[in-house]
Scaffold this motif. Structure first.
Motif, mmCIF file in Angstrom:
data_model
loop_
_atom_site.group_PDB
_atom_site.id
_atom_site.type_symbol
_atom_site.label_atom_id
_atom_site.label_comp_id
_atom_site.label_asym_id
_atom_site.label_seq_id
_atom_site.Cartn_x
_atom_site.Cartn_y
_atom_site.Cartn_z
ATOM 1 N N LEU A 36 48.120 34.811 42.711
ATOM 2 C CA LEU A 36 47.477 35.110 43.992
ATOM 3 C C LEU A 36 46.736 36.440 43.941
ATOM 4 O O LEU A 36 45.580 36.551 44.362
ATOM 5 N N SER A 37 47.396 37.468 43.423
ATOM 6 C CA SER A 37 46.751 38.785 43.373
ATOM 7 C C SER A 37 45.610 38.799 42.369
ATOM 8 O O SER A 37 44.616 39.517 42.562
ATOM 9 N N TRP A 38 45.712 38.022 41.292
ATOM 10 C CA TRP A 38 44.605 37.925 40.333
ATOM 11 C C TRP A 38 43.363 37.334 40.991
ATOM 12 O O TRP A 38 42.258 37.829 40.802
ATOM 13 N N VAL A 39 43.555 36.236 41.729
ATOM 14 C CA VAL A 39 42.414 35.624 42.407
ATOM 15 C C VAL A 39 41.755 36.636 43.340
ATOM 16 O O VAL A 39 40.527 36.810 43.351
ATOM 17 N N GLY A 40 42.579 37.337 44.125
ATOM 18 C CA GLY A 40 42.031 38.335 45.041
ATOM 19 C C GLY A 40 41.336 39.469 44.314
ATOM 20 O O GLY A 40 40.287 39.964 44.755
ATOM 21 N N ASP A 41 41.893 39.888 43.179
ATOM 22 C CA ASP A 41 41.320 40.993 42.429
ATOM 23 C C ASP A 41 39.951 40.643 41.874
ATOM 24 O O ASP A 41 38.997 41.427 41.973
ATOM 25 N N TYR A 42 39.830 39.470 41.275
ATOM 26 C CA TYR A 42 38.533 39.067 40.720
ATOM 27 C C TYR A 42 37.527 38.781 41.836
ATOM 28 O O TYR A 42 36.328 39.039 41.679
ATOM 29 N N LEU A 43 38.010 38.232 42.939
ATOM 30 C CA LEU A 43 37.149 38.018 44.102
ATOM 31 C C LEU A 43 36.563 39.350 44.562
ATOM 32 O O LEU A 43 35.358 39.470 44.815
ATOM 33 N N ALA A 44 37.424 40.371 44.653
ATOM 34 C CA ALA A 44 36.963 41.687 45.100
ATOM 35 C C ALA A 44 36.034 42.336 44.086
ATOM 36 O O ALA A 44 35.068 43.017 44.456
ATOM 37 N N LYS A 45 36.312 42.112 42.788
ATOM 38 C CA LYS A 45 35.448 42.708 41.767
ATOM 39 C C LYS A 45 34.022 42.173 41.893
ATOM 40 O O LYS A 45 33.054 42.934 41.816
ATOM 41 N N ALA A 46 33.893 40.862 42.074
ATOM 42 C CA ALA A 46 32.565 40.280 42.259
ATOM 43 C C ALA A 46 31.923 40.797 43.536
ATOM 44 O O ALA A 46 30.724 41.114 43.567
ATOM 45 N N ALA A 47 32.714 40.902 44.606
ATOM 46 C CA ALA A 47 32.168 41.340 45.892
ATOM 47 C C ALA A 47 31.741 42.810 45.846
ATOM 48 O O ALA A 47 30.697 43.181 46.404
ATOM 49 N N VAL A 165 38.186 31.199 39.451
ATOM 50 C CA VAL A 165 38.217 30.950 40.889
ATOM 51 C C VAL A 165 37.803 32.203 41.662
ATOM 52 O O VAL A 165 37.019 32.132 42.623
ATOM 53 N N GLY A 166 38.327 33.357 41.237
ATOM 54 C CA GLY A 166 38.000 34.600 41.936
ATOM 55 C C GLY A 166 36.531 34.939 41.867
ATOM 56 O O GLY A 166 35.925 35.346 42.863
ATOM 57 N N TYR A 167 35.930 34.788 40.685
ATOM 58 C CA TYR A 167 34.510 35.085 40.551
ATOM 59 C C TYR A 167 33.652 34.130 41.386
ATOM 60 O O TYR A 167 32.668 34.531 42.007
#
Length: 455
Positions: A36-47, A165-167
């Motif tokens: 869960l935190s990995w998905v959020g982390d990569y999502l935030a990195k792209a954002a 998924v995060g990206y």
């Protein structure tokens, strides 16, 4: 592409099953929290990279925002990771999640100056090394034997999938509103903290007060172990060289998508596709090459794949569309995945158990620092020159570098002698001074194992 490192050897026991691993409720909590935190982390990195680019129109600053997550490893990765041994693992993981949650909420405040945003992002990423170290050290307390090996493999696969998924989500949501992506990331850290707090048992710290004063000395010994032996040094140079160019498409994705996306492809979607392509290729390469070839053939393919990996990015010179860029990045990830597991296998065979943590810290830090430096350098160049030219020429340099690494590869006899030396009982304990780093052919053997998972 993210790089993770593991330090566990395969177990001589029979193969474990997914049912046996997930029957351990603590593992389920740690696995879910991490994914869960990995998905959020990569999502935030792209954002964040997109947010900085929108605010400044600077590829260099956008790349800097991407590379900031690697900076804590440069300023003291092994030291930060060692903090996990001074406190209960559960407490470290929960504290790091809560700290990152609060800082992500601050980053989401609209109209923050870019220097403030980057500073808050840096503070948030300082929690990564101790959190990862605590998780790595906790898993052997939850799983044993081949269950531990399978659990580590599941975590690596989850990290790769979370990156994709995060990206994808980060590019899509970030293109609409980057602040929403940052708020989602903060929420994932909060849920992760709850899962770990109530799903994992409290355990005492691993280190006593007496051991804490030797941290700097032990860290220096780890560097000497890895770079003082010809076989270990060759493997480290190979892995670090691969990271030097394979991360570049991800780091420049925001600017690349902005300058190359056509009318039929949204900029945020183009960025997400480019950022996700390399880990997708890595997953496919690891699965297909690992299943199609035996150990001897994989060893023979390792050096050709090392040269092929940067070669796949050279066509960027032709200024292809974002979809073609993604295919090139995926091909690079495929080739890297074909060689890295074999290199890791050699690394673990040339190291005994005595100095596991130190070799782990050296390899993990090196991978993170190399990736961050590559993104920063190419980002600065991309502010002066066209991105396709920067990536293409950078990749040509990578081909030349990999040719040199391949030509200087140790002989089979040297590798065999290093493996034989590592199989003998260690001559130096974890708390002893092993003296100068010895040649693995006749001297003390070393420990640590990197397992690359891009992530």
């Amino acid at each position: 592409m993210e790089a993770t490192v593991s330090d566990e050897r395969p177990s001589p026991e029979g193969p474990a099953t997914f049912r046996e691993v997930f029957a351990q409720r603590e593992f389920g909590a740690v696995f879910a929290a991490g994914a869960l935190s990995w998905v959020g982390d990569y999502l935030a990195k792209a954002a964040v990279t997109l947010l900085v680019y929108q605010e400044t129109s600077s590829v260099a600053l956008s790349a800097t925002a991407f590379a900031v997550s690697y900076l804590p490893w440069l300023v003291g990765g092994p030291l930060l990771a060692a903090l996990a041994e001074r406190h209960p693992y559960r407490r470290v993981m929960v504290a790091c999640d809560l700290i990152r949650m609060v800082l992500m909420l601050l980053i989401a405040i609209p109209s923050l100056p870019v220097p403030v945003l980057l500073a808050l992002l840096f503070l948030a990423t300082l929690a990564n090394p101790p959190s990862q170290a605590a998780k790595s050290a906790l898993l052997p307390h939850i799983l044993t034997g081949d269950r531990l090996v399978l659990g580590l493999s599941l975590n690596a696969s989850a990290g790769q999938a979370a990156q994709v998924v995060g990206y994808l989500l980060g590019g899509a949501i970030g293109g609409f509103n980057p602040v929403i992506a940052l708020l989602i990331n903060a929420a994932t850290f909060g849920v992760s903290a709850v899962l770990v707090r109530f799903g994992v048992h409290e355990r005492p710290p691993a280190l006593s007060e007496a051991h804490r004063t030797r941290l700097l000395r032990e860290t220096a010994e780890g560097v000497r172990f890895v770079f003082g032996a010809p076989v270990l040094r060759a493997i480290a140079v190979l892995v670090f060289s691969a990271m030097l160019f394979s991360i570049v498409p991800e780091g420049l994705a925001a600017g690349w998508a902005k300058t190359s996306a056509g009318d039929d492809l949204d900029t945020g979607v183009a960025q997400a596709i480019i950022m996700a392509a390399n880990p997708v290729g890595f997953i496919l390469g690891g699965l297909l090459i690992g299943r199609a070839f035996g150990p001897a053939r994989r060893l023979a393919l390792m050096r050709p794949l090392a040269v092929l990996a940067p070669l796949t990015l050279v066509p960027a010179l032709l200024d292809p569309s974002p979809l073609v860029v993604a295919l090139l990045a995926a091909a690079c990830g495929f080739a890297v995945a074909g060689m890295i597991p074999t290199a890791n296998g050699l690394f673990v065979q040339a190291l005994p158990d005595a100095f596991r943590a130190r070799a782990f810290g050296v390899m993990a830090t090196g991978i993170q620092v190399i990736q961050g430096a590559a993104v920063l350098i190419t980002g600065v160049l991309a502010d002066r020159f066209a991105i396709p030219s920067v990536v293409g020429l950078w990749s040509i340099a990578g081909v030349l570098l990999m040719l040199l690494v391949s030509l200087s590869w140790p002989s089979r006899e040297t590798i065999a002698a290093a493996v034989a030396a590592a199989a003998r009982p260690a001559q130096a304990g974890a708390g002893d001074d092993p003296g100068p780093a010895a040649d693995p052919v006749g001297g003390p053997s070393r420990d640590g194992r990197p397992r690359h998972a891009v992530s």
